[in-house]
Design an enzyme around this catalytic site. Structure first.
Site, PDB file in Angstrom:
ATOM      1  CE  LYS A 160      19.003 -26.131  -1.769  1.00  0.00           C
ATOM      2  NZ  LYS A 160      19.779 -27.343  -2.027  1.00  0.00           N
ATOM      3  CG  HIS A 190      13.575 -29.198  -6.108  1.00  0.00           C
ATOM      4  ND1 HIS A 190      14.668 -29.007  -5.317  1.00  0.00           N
ATOM      5  CD2 HIS A 190      13.134 -30.454  -5.833  1.00  0.00           C
ATOM      6  CE1 HIS A 190      14.890 -30.110  -4.603  1.00  0.00           C
ATOM      7  NE2 HIS A 190      13.976 -31.003  -4.898  1.00  0.00           N
ATOM      8  CG  ASP A 247      21.779 -29.733   0.502  1.00  0.00           C
ATOM      9  OD1 ASP A 247      21.822 -29.028  -0.515  1.00  0.00           O
ATOM     10  OD2 ASP A 247      21.587 -30.972   0.472  1.00  0.00           O
ATOM     11  CG  HIS A 252      14.467 -28.009  -0.139  1.00  0.00           C
ATOM     12  ND1 HIS A 252      14.272 -27.151  -1.190  1.00  0.00           N
ATOM     13  CD2 HIS A 252      15.539 -28.769  -0.484  1.00  0.00           C
ATOM     14  CE1 HIS A 252      15.195 -27.386  -2.124  1.00  0.00           C
ATOM     15  NE2 HIS A 252      15.963 -28.353  -1.716  1.00  0.00           N
TER      16      HIS A 252
HETATM   17  C1  BG6 Z   1      18.447 -30.620  -3.101  1.00  0.00           C
HETATM   18  C2  BG6 Z   1      19.612 -30.915  -2.214  1.00  0.00           C
HETATM   19  O1  BG6 Z   1      18.122 -29.265  -3.075  1.00  0.00           O
HETATM   20  O2  BG6 Z   1      17.318 -31.378  -2.659  1.00  0.00           O
HETATM   21  C3  BG6 Z   1      19.938 -32.401  -2.218  1.00  0.00           C
HETATM   22  O3  BG6 Z   1      20.744 -30.177  -2.656  1.00  0.00           O
HETATM   23  C4  BG6 Z   1      18.708 -33.194  -1.846  1.00  0.00           C
HETATM   24  O4  BG6 Z   1      21.005 -32.706  -1.331  1.00  0.00           O
HETATM   25  C5  BG6 Z   1      17.516 -32.782  -2.691  1.00  0.00           C
HETATM   26  O5  BG6 Z   1      19.009 -34.568  -2.068  1.00  0.00           O
HETATM   27  C6  BG6 Z   1      16.253 -33.436  -2.174  1.00  0.00           C
HETATM   28  O6  BG6 Z   1      15.230 -33.218  -3.095  1.00  0.00           O
HETATM   29  P1  BG6 Z   1      14.046 -34.244  -3.245  1.00  0.00           P
HETATM   30  O7  BG6 Z   1      13.144 -33.632  -4.241  1.00  0.00           O
HETATM   31  O8  BG6 Z   1      14.660 -35.551  -3.682  1.00  0.00           O
HETATM   32  O9  BG6 Z   1      13.454 -34.368  -1.874  1.00  0.00           O
END
Ligand code: BG6
Length: 505
Positions: A160, A190, A247, A252
């Protein structure tokens, strides 16, 4: 998803584009190390870093090794720190190719590294800036490197951000699909590599009890939160042109929404699962721009404190415009127009520099139909909820009402909890292990199909369009849980956000 005792994945040449960047050293290499430790990589797997730097093989290995060693310093790794013998085994598989991503000569050099020892199998992992995605795919296609007619598999992994709005995501999909088939494309989110996210489907579809109340008869609303304590760190330039919505939301948060709201798939197979996800994201009501404004709140952190630590405001962060209107927080209400969810609002929020790190989903049930214990201190019973804690402290909790012991009839909220760490041996993982293994074995279940991505952008496009014209941004102090306007958003519906930071201890 990985079976309980998975076999080693088939051999291949894994090309990591953007090899000297952060993603490769922070996440991909530690994940490959963990897979190697667990015996899940074929001994003929070869990993080739590709980048413009003249690092050479030795330089590349040293660059990764020193990061892996530093990572352990100062953290209590309880006997799970870098094992030099294991590292040496992984390092033997590493190689490096200097090359400009835009130069056809790079691809001629890569072609020479794909060989029969690995049955002609190759994976091209784009851990690069997104502007290179179309060009690299195109060059791979032109050089014949995506052609599977020789028998070996050829796959492309795309990180992404996949587009910045609906039109750019559609254009990128069209560009990829011109040079390869959908089953060759692995679009990564992810969040889908997180154990607790995968567990949402297992909880829903292997516990008969849940299905009976998983609908609009019993569920009042759903809250999905991804709260972070970090600010924009070193990513000011990227973040200032991106913002919290792009973002985190179409990717997510919508993946979490899909896991909660999708229908049971006909089979636990990639296309069956992905079709259900695409359907439910496609059923998110497209708000008019006026309703998008009414049903969303943008926030930006100002200066504040976390404990005793003073924190700068977003506009004081490096590489952020002094008059930036970019949101670092977003809260929104979405509705899913289908039989199961009609009338059930889904409230989503995510922000940087909030009081705690907390990613959770709370399923809030309708209250008991009648207040039986009116004479008690509690006039209205509190509704039950199911809290699914994604991170940190992975687990689940179910809130019930119980009588507080004593002569008076006092009803209190209590939680039945399940913490992952109490039942399972949680070895440290990056979340990328499952995703890399699945890509090596050809399982696309946890990867986004083109329609998943496009439906996500389609649902958020009205917010983007509305904000482009009316960009009000509410300030909140760093270290607080978003602006007052976000509380007002729920108060309009006579609801309130669940408090953050409750822990499974
Ligand atoms: C990323 C974003 O995809 O996910 C970031 O670009 C964010 O800004 C991150 O901090 C959060 O991931 P996780 O796994 O820490 O919740």
């Amino acid at each position: 998803m990985m079976p309980a005792k998975p076999p080693a994945a088939p051999p291949c040449t894994l090309f990591l584009f953007g090899a000297s960047g952060d993603l490769v050293k922070r996440l991909l290499m530690p994940a490959l190390y963990n897979l190697s430790r667990d015996g899940l990589l074929d001994r003929n797997l070869r990993i080739v870093g590709v980048d413009h730097n003249r690092l050479g093989r030795e330089g590349f290995v040293e660059h990764l090794h020193s990061f892996m060693r530093e990572r352990d310093q100062g953290r209590d790794c309880a006997g799970k720190c870098l094992d030099e013998k294991l590292w040496a085994r992984l390092a033997k598989r590493l190689d490096y190719q200097t090359g400009d991503f835009l130069d056809p000569a790079t691809y001629v050099a890569l072609a020479k590294r794909i060989d029969a020892t690995r049955h002609g199998n190759a994976i091209f992992y784009l851990a690069t800036a997104p502007r290179f995605f179309p060009e690299v795919a195109n060059q791979l296609g032109q050089a014949g490197l995506l052609d599977e007619s020789g028998g070996g598999f050829r796959r492309l992994v795309v990180e992404k951000p996949f587009g910045t709005d609906l039109a750019s995501a559609e254009a990128l999909n069209a560009c990829l699909l011109k040079v390869m088939g959908e089953r060759q494309i692995y679009r990564i989110d992810h969040y889908l590599g997180k154990e607790t996210v995968q567990n949402i489907l297992v909880s829903r579809f292997s516990n008969g009890l849940f299905e009976s109340f998983w609908n609009n008869h019993y569920i009042d609303h759903v809250q999905i939160t991804a709260a972070e304590t970090v600010g924009v760190e070193t990513r000011g330039a990227f973040y200032d042109s991106t913002g919290a919505l792009r973002d985190m939301v179409p990717n997510h948060l919508f993946q979490l929404l899909a896991m909660v709201a999708m229908e049971p798939p006909a089979a636990f197979a990639a296309d069956a699962v992905r079709s259900e996800k695409a359907k439910v994201i496609g059923a998110v009501r497209p708000w008019s721009q006026a309703l998008a404004l009414k049903n969303s709140v943008r926030g930006q952190y100002g200066a504040g404190k976390q404990g005793r630590k003073r924190l700068p405001g977003y506009r004081q962060e490096p590489n952020v415009a002094a008059d930036s209107q970019t949101e670092t927080y977003v809260a929104m209400k979405v509705m899913i127009d289908n039989w199961r969810w009609a009338g059930v609002p889904f409230y989503l929020r995510t922000g940087k520099r909030m009081s705690v790190r907390d990613t959770e989903i709370v399923i809030c049930f309708k209250p008991a139909p009648y207040a039986q214990f009116r004479q008690s201190a509690l006039e209205r019973p509190k509704p039950n909820y199911l809290r699914i804690q994604i991170q940190p402290d992975e687990g689940m909790a179910f809130a019930l009402q119980a009588k507080r012991p004593g002569p008076e009839l006092v009803v209190e909220n209590v939680e039945l909890g399940f913490a992952y760490k109490d039942y399972f041996n949680m070895t440290p993982a990056t979340g990328y292990e499952t995703l890399i293994y699945d890509c090596l074995t050809g399982d696309q279940t946890l990867f986004q199909r083109a329609d998943n991505i496009e439906n996500g952008w389609r649902a958020v496009q009205p917010f983007l369009d509305a904000w482009a014209k009316n960009g009000e941004v509410h300030e909140y102090s760093a270290g607080q849980d978003g602006p007052q306007a976000a509380d007002d958003l729920l108060a309009k519906d006579k609801r309130e956000w669940q408090p953050l930071g409750r822990r499974h201890t």
